[in-house]
Design a protein around this motif. Structure first.
Motif, PDB file in Angstrom:
ATOM      1  N   THR A 197       0.851  -1.184   0.000  1.00  0.00           N
ATOM      2  CA  THR A 197       0.000   0.000   0.000  1.00  0.00           C
ATOM      3  C   THR A 197       0.888   1.235   0.000  1.00  0.00           C
ATOM      4  O   THR A 197       2.058   1.164   0.382  1.00  0.00           O
ATOM      5  CB  THR A 197      -0.913   0.015   1.245  1.00  0.00           C
ATOM      6  N   SER A 198       0.320   2.352  -0.407  1.00  0.00           N
ATOM      7  CA  SER A 198       1.059   3.616  -0.345  1.00  0.00           C
ATOM      8  C   SER A 198       0.802   4.360   0.963  1.00  0.00           C
ATOM      9  O   SER A 198       1.411   5.394   1.227  1.00  0.00           O
ATOM     10  CB  SER A 198       0.671   4.514  -1.524  1.00  0.00           C
ATOM     11  N   VAL A 199      -0.106   3.853   1.794  1.00  0.00           N
ATOM     12  CA  VAL A 199      -0.442   4.500   3.056  1.00  0.00           C
ATOM     13  C   VAL A 199       0.643   4.183   4.089  1.00  0.00           C
ATOM     14  O   VAL A 199       1.008   3.028   4.288  1.00  0.00           O
ATOM     15  CB  VAL A 199      -1.810   4.022   3.578  1.00  0.00           C
ATOM     16  N   ARG A 200       1.151   5.218   4.740  1.00  0.00           N
ATOM     17  CA  ARG A 200       2.211   5.042   5.723  1.00  0.00           C
ATOM     18  C   ARG A 200       1.612   5.005   7.130  1.00  0.00           C
ATOM     19  O   ARG A 200       0.678   5.749   7.434  1.00  0.00           O
ATOM     20  CB  ARG A 200       3.218   6.199   5.650  1.00  0.00           C
ATOM     21  N   PRO A 201       2.164   4.175   8.012  1.00  0.00           N
ATOM     22  CA  PRO A 201       1.745   4.249   9.412  1.00  0.00           C
ATOM     23  C   PRO A 201       2.334   5.504  10.050  1.00  0.00           C
ATOM     24  O   PRO A 201       3.302   6.077   9.528  1.00  0.00           O
ATOM     25  CB  PRO A 201       2.350   2.979  10.026  1.00  0.00           C
ATOM     26  N   PRO A 202       1.804   5.953  11.171  1.00  0.00           N
ATOM     27  CA  PRO A 202       2.276   7.208  11.775  1.00  0.00           C
ATOM     28  C   PRO A 202       3.589   7.007  12.539  1.00  0.00           C
ATOM     29  O   PRO A 202       3.630   7.040  13.775  1.00  0.00           O
ATOM     30  CB  PRO A 202       1.127   7.585  12.709  1.00  0.00           C
ATOM     31  N   VAL A 203       4.675   6.829  11.788  1.00  0.00           N
ATOM     32  CA  VAL A 203       5.973   6.564  12.423  1.00  0.00           C
ATOM     33  C   VAL A 203       6.492   7.766  13.200  1.00  0.00           C
ATOM     34  O   VAL A 203       7.431   7.641  13.998  1.00  0.00           O
ATOM     35  CB  VAL A 203       7.016   6.130  11.364  1.00  0.00           C
ATOM     36  N   GLU A 204       5.899   8.927  12.984  1.00  0.00           N
ATOM     37  CA  GLU A 204       6.309  10.126  13.722  1.00  0.00           C
ATOM     38  C   GLU A 204       5.654  10.200  15.097  1.00  0.00           C
ATOM     39  O   GLU A 204       6.019  11.053  15.919  1.00  0.00           O
ATOM     40  CB  GLU A 204       5.949  11.373  12.918  1.00  0.00           C
ATOM     41  N   ALA A 205       4.695   9.297  15.371  1.00  0.00           N
ATOM     42  CA  ALA A 205       4.009   9.331  16.660  1.00  0.00           C
ATOM     43  C   ALA A 205       4.989   9.033  17.795  1.00  0.00           C
ATOM     44  O   ALA A 205       5.934   8.253  17.638  1.00  0.00           O
ATOM     45  CB  ALA A 205       2.870   8.322  16.675  1.00  0.00           C
ATOM     46  N   SER A 206       4.753   9.645  18.923  1.00  0.00           N
ATOM     47  CA  SER A 206       5.588   9.410  20.098  1.00  0.00           C
ATOM     48  C   SER A 206       5.050   8.202  20.857  1.00  0.00           C
ATOM     49  O   SER A 206       4.011   8.280  21.518  1.00  0.00           O
ATOM     50  CB  SER A 206       5.584  10.649  21.001  1.00  0.00           C
ATOM     51  N   LEU A 207       5.735   7.075  20.723  1.00  0.00           N
ATOM     52  CA  LEU A 207       5.276   5.825  21.334  1.00  0.00           C
ATOM     53  C   LEU A 207       6.148   5.481  22.531  1.00  0.00           C
ATOM     54  O   LEU A 207       7.365   5.324  22.402  1.00  0.00           O
ATOM     55  CB  LEU A 207       5.318   4.687  20.322  1.00  0.00           C
TER      56      LEU A 207
END
Length: 383
Positions: A197-207
């Motif tokens: 898919t071209s949709v990215r997960p929110p890797v910028e989220a503070s986990l």
């Protein structure tokens, strides 16, 4: 051929189809050979599992008999020369043991090794398989990132069916999601699913994982070398990347030292969710992968009730979530589903992705584009 042997043969043949479909021709060939052995009258199930009372091919699948014996053969091969000539002859064919990778006649060698190590075999196949598939973290981690983005809070995880607890260290892995990455690139464990898919997960989220607990009905202490061997044996022998990821996750576990509590999921959830108060500004998240279907229906119902009760007690300050990678009804492939309760007893549930059972191929939609689901309930009905 008796009805019993016919059912057994059909069940092992079905597992052979799955092995071939999921990219393990070596395992598929062994399962084909085992099905033939049963069809020809060799009831090796009775020799090593005399207590088993199943009658149908469905019973064979439910009790995962083929994977018990496939794993046992691999364990004996991994033991190799230390276990004697029969196991050494078996290892000579196993790719995971630097063997020739040729499956011809291997099941006959496996039957010889079973007979030579009958006590080991009986003990091994008595326990149901627990496949610690590290790559499934590639489906769960994006879900945790979505949860972190949506709540802006640290997460306390409660993992069901954790087996050896290798996913307790999933935030120590490095992930590649298409053109997006998350984690420490120097981590020994890299998880890089095919991102369809071209949709990215929110890797910028503070986990931040603020707390982690886990349970299993038959937990494995991965810090014990004998148990580590058993965990390796459940990985199909011709899948080098899976074995490599497993070794890396085992190495990380030596530092994480995962604790997996010995408990049934339903009783454990009632205890840990009902026995402690939510922490303000922290979201509690129950998560699991490919384990729900192996629980009895009454255990499923009780576990679900405990999850819903905890969700209905959630507040804006202390949300509750349920993240899973499971087969949903008869849908194939598997699905990543996230349910969130944020107060007033209301639940928002969405399908985040379709996933390969091993987490190696993912069609990500994410929360914003995810398909809403009317009820959070996980209903599994198989043909």
């Amino acid at each position: 051929m008796s009805d019993r042997l016919q059912a057994l043969s059909q069940g092992f043949s079905k597992q052979a189809e799955w092995c071939h479909l999921l990219g393990s021709p070596f395992s598929g060939a062994l399962m084909d050979q085992s099905a033939d052995a049963l069809a020809n009258g060799d009831d090796f199930i009775s020799r090593y599992m005399p207590w088993w009372t199943g009658k149908t091919a469905g019973d064979v699948s439910t009790d995962v008999l083929p994977l018990r014996f496939l794993g046992c053969a691999h364990a004996l091969a991994l033991g190799g020369t230390a276990l004697g000539d029969t196991a050494s002859a078996l290892a000579a064919h196993y790719p995971s043991c630097d063997g020739n990778g040729k499956p011809d006649g291997v099941w006959a060698l496996a039957l010889e090794a079973f007979a030579a190590h009958a006590d080991f075999t009986k003990a091994y196949v008595t326990q149901p398989p627990q496949t610690n598939e590290v790559a499934r973290a590639g489906a769960l981690m994006p879900g945790l990132l979505e949860l972190a983005r949506l709540t802006q809070m640290p997460i306390a995880t409660f993992e069901l069916g954790a087996s050896a607890g290798l996913l307790q260290g999933l935030d120590r892995f490095y992930y590649q999601f298409g053109d997006a990455a998350w984690g420490d690139e120097t981590s020994p464990c890299h998880v890089s699913p095919q991102w369809n898919t071209s949709v990215r997960p929110p890797v910028e989220a503070s986990l931040t994982i603020a707390a982690r607990r886990a349970c299993d009905a038959a937990p494995i202490d991965i810090l014990n070398p004998d148990n580590a061997l058993k965990v390796r044996s459940y990985i199909w022998a011709d899948m080098a990347q899976r074995l490599s990821r497993l070794e890396a996750a085992i190495a990380i576990a030596q530092d994480v030292k995962p604790v997996v509590e010995d408990a049934s999921a339903d009783v454990w959830l009632e205890d840990v969710l009902g026995g402690t108060d939510p922490v303000p500004n922290q979201v509690r998240c129950v998560l699991h992968s490919v384990m729900w279907q192996y629980m009895p229906k009454d255990v499923q119902a009780r576990a679900y009730a405990a999850i819903v009760q905890a969700g209905e007690m959630a507040t804006v300050e202390a949300p509750f979530a349920w993240l899973r990678l499971e087969p949903e009804a008869n849908n194939r492939p598997m699905r990543v589903v996230l349910a969130i309760w944020r107060g007033n007893g209301k639940c928002d549930t969405r399908i985040l992705a379709d996933s390969h059972p091993h987490g190696t191929q993912i069609a990500w939609r994410g929360w914003d584009d995810g398909t809403p689901v009317e009820s959070p309930e996980l209903v599994q009905v198989f043909d």
